[in-house]
Scaffold this active site. Structure first.
Site, PDB file in Angstrom:
ATOM      1  N   ILE A 134      -8.361  -7.929  -4.425  1.00  0.00           N
ATOM      2  CA  ILE A 134      -9.680  -7.557  -3.887  1.00  0.00           C
ATOM      3  C   ILE A 134     -10.589  -7.135  -5.041  1.00  0.00           C
ATOM      4  CG2 ILE A 134     -10.913  -6.096  -2.250  1.00  0.00           C
ATOM      5  CD1 ILE A 134      -8.210  -5.521  -0.899  1.00  0.00           C
ATOM      6  N   GLU A 188      10.402  -0.823  -3.537  1.00  0.00           N
ATOM      7  CA  GLU A 188      11.461  -0.776  -4.539  1.00  0.00           C
ATOM      8  C   GLU A 188      12.675  -0.031  -3.988  1.00  0.00           C
ATOM      9  OE1 GLU A 188      11.228  -2.308  -7.379  1.00  0.00           O
ATOM     10  OE2 GLU A 188       9.097  -2.808  -7.307  1.00  0.00           O
ATOM     11  N   LYS A 203      -4.640   4.662  -8.097  1.00  0.00           N
ATOM     12  CA  LYS A 203      -5.775   3.793  -7.779  1.00  0.00           C
ATOM     13  C   LYS A 203      -6.997   4.610  -7.360  1.00  0.00           C
ATOM     14  CE  LYS A 203      -2.402   0.383  -6.245  1.00  0.00           C
ATOM     15  NZ  LYS A 203      -1.728  -0.223  -5.078  1.00  0.00           N
TER      16      LYS A 203
END
Length: 434
Positions: A134, A188, A203
């Site tokens: 994005i 994970e 982020k």
């Protein structure tokens, strides 16, 4: 015109995607950039059978790519912070531009990296570090340049969103949904970065800096994961007209900037409430344009490669431009970044969802409401669930109006001490996203 030589470091999921898309779409990419862009070097500990490396120089030591005199741009896709930071600073020191998809590297060391790049007059681009494919960083840095941004709210970790979607759609427990995410490769073996909110906060720290002209300040953010969210909370939220999403929220308020990641009840009619599975979305509220939503895949080989290569094209277009005329790394020119205070979580005001397990007896609700009232907390709604067969306790759901976090925590402590209240109170914050 001299070709632009690219050195890709890291040939895993994203690195192989970048390599293959560059080879496959080279003509179109070059036509967009107006230059001959070539991948000439690859730094990787081992070959990837998905990539034909017969026409490139392969280095087992990635630092050799940073030092190679004929490499113009180093693309860092190895992940982590230790070797990656050394590689990036080495590339900058050798006068090379850098492109990275490494959100942890930028969130933790971006201030230092951008300063080093400025001193060497090279660029550092990192579109793929937030929300995969994005182009939200470009949107904030360039598309919304006319706006004063008021807040940013995002679903910026696909693993957490997948787990909450599975809990809602299929009634799974957190543990069961997490195991499924791991089996599908979304999570994970150690899922802590995803489910405990660390990845999302990396982020968010980047988005907040771009939105509010502040230095990167990951270490000052409030982070809460989704491990404590139970299936009954997801069901209760649906019954009340909400959905639970793990949001990163950055908001400008009078006292500074709020920077927080936590599970959040969102009204079910809001766009973010309807982003499901592993998809990401970022909602930005700005004064001139109003709300804008950026939606798409937050990870994956070629979606992330799309953002990396877009950075390559953007960089190549301005390589010959005077450094002060390029788009600044954090959207605002470095000397104009503000040292706005990150608001302490205890001072933040939100509405809240509370779930209590209480003994079904006279006077319990009265005692709880008195404690809340004594702390100046107004109740928006209250719902008592039917007791399960054979159990002497019931779930009590309370929605509060906006309240200061410190006041709510004091009230919760008193409520948990009541004889009729069993265990801990579950708290999930609420956001209207108006």
């Amino acid at each position: 015109m001299k070709p632009v030589n690219i050195g890709i470091c890291g040939l895993g999921t994203v690195g192989s995607g970048v390599f293959n898309v560059m080879q496959r779409n080279r003509a179109e990419i070059n036509a967009r950039a107006g230059h001959d862009i070539r991948v000439t070097h690859v730094g990787a500990r081992r070959d990837n059978p998905a990539c034909d490396l017969s026409q490139v120089i392969v280095e087992r030591d990635v630092l050799n790519v940073a030092k190679a005199p004929d490499v113009d741009v180093v693309v860092e896709l190895i992940g982590g912070c230790d070797i990656a930071k050394t590689l990036v600073l080495e590339a900058i020191n050798h006068g090379k531009h850098v492109i990275t998809a490494n959100k942890a590297l930028i969130a933790l060391h971006g201030n230092e990296i951008f300063q080093a790049a400025s001193e060497k007059n090279v660029g550092v681009y990192y579109e793929a570090a937030v929300a995969g494919g994005i182009p939200v960083i470009k949107a904030i840095r360039e598309g919304l340049a006319a706006n004063s941004i008021q807040w940013v709210a995002g679903i910026i970790n696909g693993t957490g969103n997948y787990i909450l979607s599975e809990m809602r759609d299929h009634g799974r427990s957190f543990e069961d949904a997490l195991a499924d995410a791991q089996a599908l490769g979304y999570a994970e073996a150690d899922p802590s970065f995803d489910v405990d909110g660390i990845d999302a906060c990396h982020k968010l720290a980047i988005l907040a800096s771009l939105a509010f002209a502040i230095p990167l300040q990951f270490d000052k953010a409030f982070i809460e994961g989704i491990r404590h969210v139970e299936t009954q909370d997801v069901e209760n939220a649906e019954e009340l007209g909400y959905r639970i999403k793990h949001l990163g929220i950055a908001k400008r308020v009078d006292s500074g900037v709020e920077l927080r990641v936590h599970p959040t009840l969102v009204p079910d009619k809001r766009l973010l409430a309807n982003v499901d599975g592993v998809m990401n979305a970022v909602l930005i509220q700005a004064d001139a344009v109003g709300p804008t939503l950026y939606y798409g895949p937050g990870a994956g080989s070629e979606p992330t490669a799309s953002s990396v290569i877009a950075d390559i094209v953007d960089l190549v277009r301005v390589m010959d431009v005077e450094p002060h005329l390029r788009v600044p790394s954090l959207a605002f020119h470095p000397g104009l970044l503000k040292e706005d205070q990150i608001v302490e979580q205890s001072d933040i005001e939100t509405a809240n969802y509370l779930r209590l397990q209480v003994i079904d007896e006279l006077g319990v609700m009265s005692a709880i409401t008195q404690i809340l009232s004594g702390k100046g907390i107004n109740i928006q709604a209250m719902m008592q669930k039917e007791p399960k067969e054979g159990e002497s306790t019931v779930s009590l759901i309370i929605l509060t109006n906006k309240v200061k976090e410190s006041s709510l925590q004091a009230a919760i402590s008193e409520i948990e001490e009541l004889r009729a209240v069993e265990g801990k109170v579950t708290q999930i914050r609420m956001e209207s996203l108006n």
